[in-house]
Design a protein around this motif. Structure first.
Motif, PDB file in Angstrom:
ATOM      1  N   ASN A 187       0.831  -1.144  -0.030  1.00 48.13           N
ATOM      2  CA  ASN A 187      -0.094  -0.002  -0.021  1.00 48.13           C
ATOM      3  C   ASN A 187       0.918   1.097   0.041  1.00 48.13           C
ATOM      4  OD1 ASN A 187      -2.612   0.730  -0.241  1.00 48.13           O
ATOM      5  ND2 ASN A 187      -2.525   1.545   2.083  1.00 48.13           N
ATOM      6  N   ALA A 188       1.964   1.206  -0.816  1.00 44.00           N
ATOM      7  CA  ALA A 188       2.938   2.139  -0.685  1.00 44.00           C
ATOM      8  C   ALA A 188       2.448   3.542  -1.658  1.00 44.00           C
ATOM      9  CB  ALA A 188       4.471   1.692  -1.026  1.00 44.00           C
ATOM     10  N   THR A 189       3.114   4.395  -1.370  1.00 41.51           N
ATOM     11  CA  THR A 189       2.916   5.722  -2.130  1.00 41.51           C
ATOM     12  C   THR A 189       4.273   5.978  -2.925  1.00 41.51           C
ATOM     13  OG1 THR A 189       1.354   6.995  -0.995  1.00 41.51           O
ATOM     14  CG2 THR A 189       2.814   8.291  -2.122  1.00 41.51           C
ATOM     15  N   LEU A 190       4.481   5.996  -4.180  1.00 46.22           N
ATOM     16  CA  LEU A 190       5.638   6.111  -4.973  1.00 46.22           C
ATOM     17  C   LEU A 190       5.859   7.462  -5.347  1.00 46.22           C
ATOM     18  CD1 LEU A 190       5.633   2.818  -6.936  1.00 46.22           C
ATOM     19  CD2 LEU A 190       6.544   3.261  -4.553  1.00 46.22           C
ATOM     20  N   ILE A 191       6.761   8.196  -5.045  1.00 50.87           N
ATOM     21  CA  ILE A 191       7.099   9.812  -5.282  1.00 50.87           C
ATOM     22  C   ILE A 191       8.386   9.450  -6.062  1.00 50.87           C
ATOM     23  CG2 ILE A 191       7.625  12.072  -4.523  1.00 50.87           C
ATOM     24  CD1 ILE A 191       6.040  11.339  -1.945  1.00 50.87           C
ATOM     25  N   GLY A 192       8.554  10.104  -7.408  1.00 54.16           N
ATOM     26  CA  GLY A 192       9.713  10.320  -8.133  1.00 54.16           C
ATOM     27  C   GLY A 192      10.023  11.588  -8.823  1.00 54.16           C
ATOM     28  N   HIS A 193      11.041  12.170  -8.825  1.00 49.07           N
ATOM     29  CA  HIS A 193      11.344  13.287  -9.688  1.00 49.07           C
ATOM     30  C   HIS A 193      12.307  13.040 -10.800  1.00 49.07           C
ATOM     31  CE1 HIS A 193      14.020  16.919 -10.469  1.00 49.07           C
ATOM     32  NE2 HIS A 193      13.094  17.518 -10.662  1.00 49.07           N
ATOM     33  N   SER A 194      11.519  13.561 -11.937  1.00 53.20           N
ATOM     34  CA  SER A 194      12.221  13.576 -13.126  1.00 53.20           C
ATOM     35  C   SER A 194      12.564  11.897 -13.571  1.00 53.20           C
ATOM     36  CB  SER A 194      13.628  14.383 -12.982  1.00 53.20           C
ATOM     37  OG  SER A 194      14.297  14.417 -14.259  1.00 53.20           O
ATOM     38  N   MET A 195      13.645  11.443 -13.398  1.00 51.12           N
ATOM     39  CA  MET A 195      14.192  10.286 -13.760  1.00 51.12           C
ATOM     40  C   MET A 195      13.127   9.376 -12.832  1.00 51.12           C
ATOM     41  SD  MET A 195      17.725   7.932 -13.552  1.00 51.12           S
ATOM     42  CE  MET A 195      17.606   8.105 -11.558  1.00 51.12           C
TER      43      MET A 195
ATOM     44  N   ASN B   9      -0.636   4.612  -4.828  1.00 50.17           N
ATOM     45  CA  ASN B   9      -0.982   5.688  -5.710  1.00 50.17           C
ATOM     46  C   ASN B   9       0.464   6.316  -5.855  1.00 50.17           C
ATOM     47  OD1 ASN B   9      -0.073   7.389  -3.164  1.00 50.17           O
ATOM     48  ND2 ASN B   9      -2.206   6.877  -2.454  1.00 50.17           N
ATOM     49  N   ILE B  10       0.592   7.105  -6.676  1.00 50.11           N
ATOM     50  CA  ILE B  10       2.090   7.575  -7.229  1.00 50.11           C
ATOM     51  C   ILE B  10       1.991   9.054  -7.267  1.00 50.11           C
ATOM     52  CG2 ILE B  10       2.409   5.409  -8.648  1.00 50.11           C
ATOM     53  CD1 ILE B  10       1.818   7.059 -10.989  1.00 50.11           C
ATOM     54  N   ILE B  11       3.160   9.771  -7.248  1.00 52.92           N
ATOM     55  CA  ILE B  11       3.205  11.103  -7.478  1.00 52.92           C
ATOM     56  C   ILE B  11       4.528  11.542  -8.228  1.00 52.92           C
ATOM     57  CG2 ILE B  11       3.761  13.481  -5.944  1.00 52.92           C
ATOM     58  CD1 ILE B  11       2.320  12.057  -3.646  1.00 52.92           C
ATOM     59  N   PRO B  12       4.478  11.625  -9.606  1.00 56.55           N
ATOM     60  CA  PRO B  12       5.331  11.887 -10.387  1.00 56.55           C
ATOM     61  C   PRO B  12       5.568  13.313 -10.500  1.00 56.55           C
ATOM     62  CG  PRO B  12       3.656  10.664 -11.658  1.00 56.55           C
ATOM     63  CD  PRO B  12       3.072  11.018 -10.389  1.00 56.55           C
ATOM     64  N   VAL B  13       6.844  14.018 -10.296  1.00 55.25           N
ATOM     65  CA  VAL B  13       7.296  15.210 -10.271  1.00 55.25           C
ATOM     66  C   VAL B  13       8.177  15.694 -11.401  1.00 55.25           C
ATOM     67  CG1 VAL B  13       8.413  17.075  -8.793  1.00 55.25           C
ATOM     68  CG2 VAL B  13       7.330  14.995  -7.791  1.00 55.25           C
TER      69      VAL B  13
END
Length: 315
Positions: A131-139, A157-161
């Motif tokens: 049940n993780a949230t994945l956050i990533g910037h750029s690459m 859920n995911i949070i692409p930055v």
């Protein structure tokens, strides 16, 4: 602090934008893998055991995990402040990871989004992060998008930055950075000041040079400074970093929540990419932050507020 209101985009965009259909064709691009529930069945490389740092607010953060992934030439050190803030505010443990060929993680000659996402999936399994949230910037943003599309069950859920699920040329700055870092390594500098002077023609902004030079270290006392990351491998992988491994949103879709955060002064998530984002991620929401590409370091308070608001909302 300027915080722009989030807006929910349409569930499905009716047409692909012409910018997306005119994709960059790379002569050495790997064939697109068939979509499956498991990376490991189709991957031809081994997943690497990634280095990480756990931020859990002195053991008080007991909620669902958050995994945060840096961008190209970055490391887990870049996200220490925001990771601590999320652990404190949300009471959720935050795993800041080093991707392959970055930070303290192992090096490998393969560096593309399928391999990067495969490593992250293996990390989630090894540490039993559900049940993780994945956050990533750029690459990191394209890495979490790839994983979410390949295996929607891998995260909540995911949070692409500041990146989008399209093939798009990297800013011309990144090849310059890679070339400058090669020059630094060839010169075998004895000090950070000397390395900074060599790098300056390739990265004019001091904060960018300071960011790149965080990768510099001394292998042993009195030895010349050397980059901890494999510059040649990453330089060869710049085309792959511009690519995205999925082309058809009719075949693969992530139907859980997704928050896209973009810098309004950055070219990476233009309005023209929003329809294709909506087709791959039909429940996506968008936050605009008045910054360039380095959203997290330029506007950390606004970034934290956007993420916290999104994660505190009810499904």
């Amino acid at each position: 602090m300027r915080f722009l209101q989030r807006s929910l985009r349409p569930v499905y965009a009716p047409l692909l934008h012409p910018k997306h259909t005119a994709r960059i064709q790379l002569s050495n691009a790997t064939p697109l893998p068939a979509w499956t529930r498991s990376f490991h069945a189709s991957a031809s490389w081994r997943a690497l055991d990634l280095a990480y740092r756990l931020h859990d607010h002195n053991g008080d953060a007991k909620g669902d995990p958050i995994v945060i992934i840096h961008g190209l030439f970055g490391s887990k050190r870049n996200n220490q402040s925001v990771a601590n803030a999320f652990a404190r505010i949300l009471s959720r443990p935050v795993y800041a990871i080093d991707t392959r060929n970055h930070g303290e993680s192992p090096h490998d000659t393969t560096h593309n989004y399928t391999a990067l996402a495969d490593d992250v999936e293996a990390f989630l399994k090894k540490h039993d992060l559900k049940n993780a949230t994945l956050i990533g910037h750029s690459m990191g943003a394209k890495t979490v998008m790839t994983l979410a599309l390949r295996n929607p069950d891998s995260c909540a859920n995911i949070i692409p930055v500041d990146n989008a699920p399209v093939d798009a040329a990297l800013s011309s700055d990144f090849p310059k950075y890679a070339e400058g870092m090669k020059r630094v390594e060839q010169a075998k500098p004895k000090s950070q000041k000397e390395a900074d002077k060599i790098l300056e023609p390739y990265a004019k902004d001091l904060p960018v040079r300071q960011f790149l030079l965080t990768n510099l270290g001394r292998p042993e006392p009195s030895a010349p400074l050397k980059f901890r990351i494999p510059i040649q491998t990453l330089a060869r992988s710049l085309d792959d970093m511009a690519d995205f491994p999925f082309t058809n949103p009719d075949e693969v879709r992530f139907s859980k929540r997704a928050l896209f955060i973009r810098g309004t002064k950055s070219p990476y998530v233009s309005d023209e990419t929003l329809p294709i984002i909506g087709r791959f991620f039909p429940r996506f929401e968008l936050v605009d932050i008045d910054s360039g590409h380095w959203v997290i370091s330029e506007k950390p308070e606004e970034f934290i507020k956007a993420v916290v608001n999104f994660l505190q909302e009810k499904e």
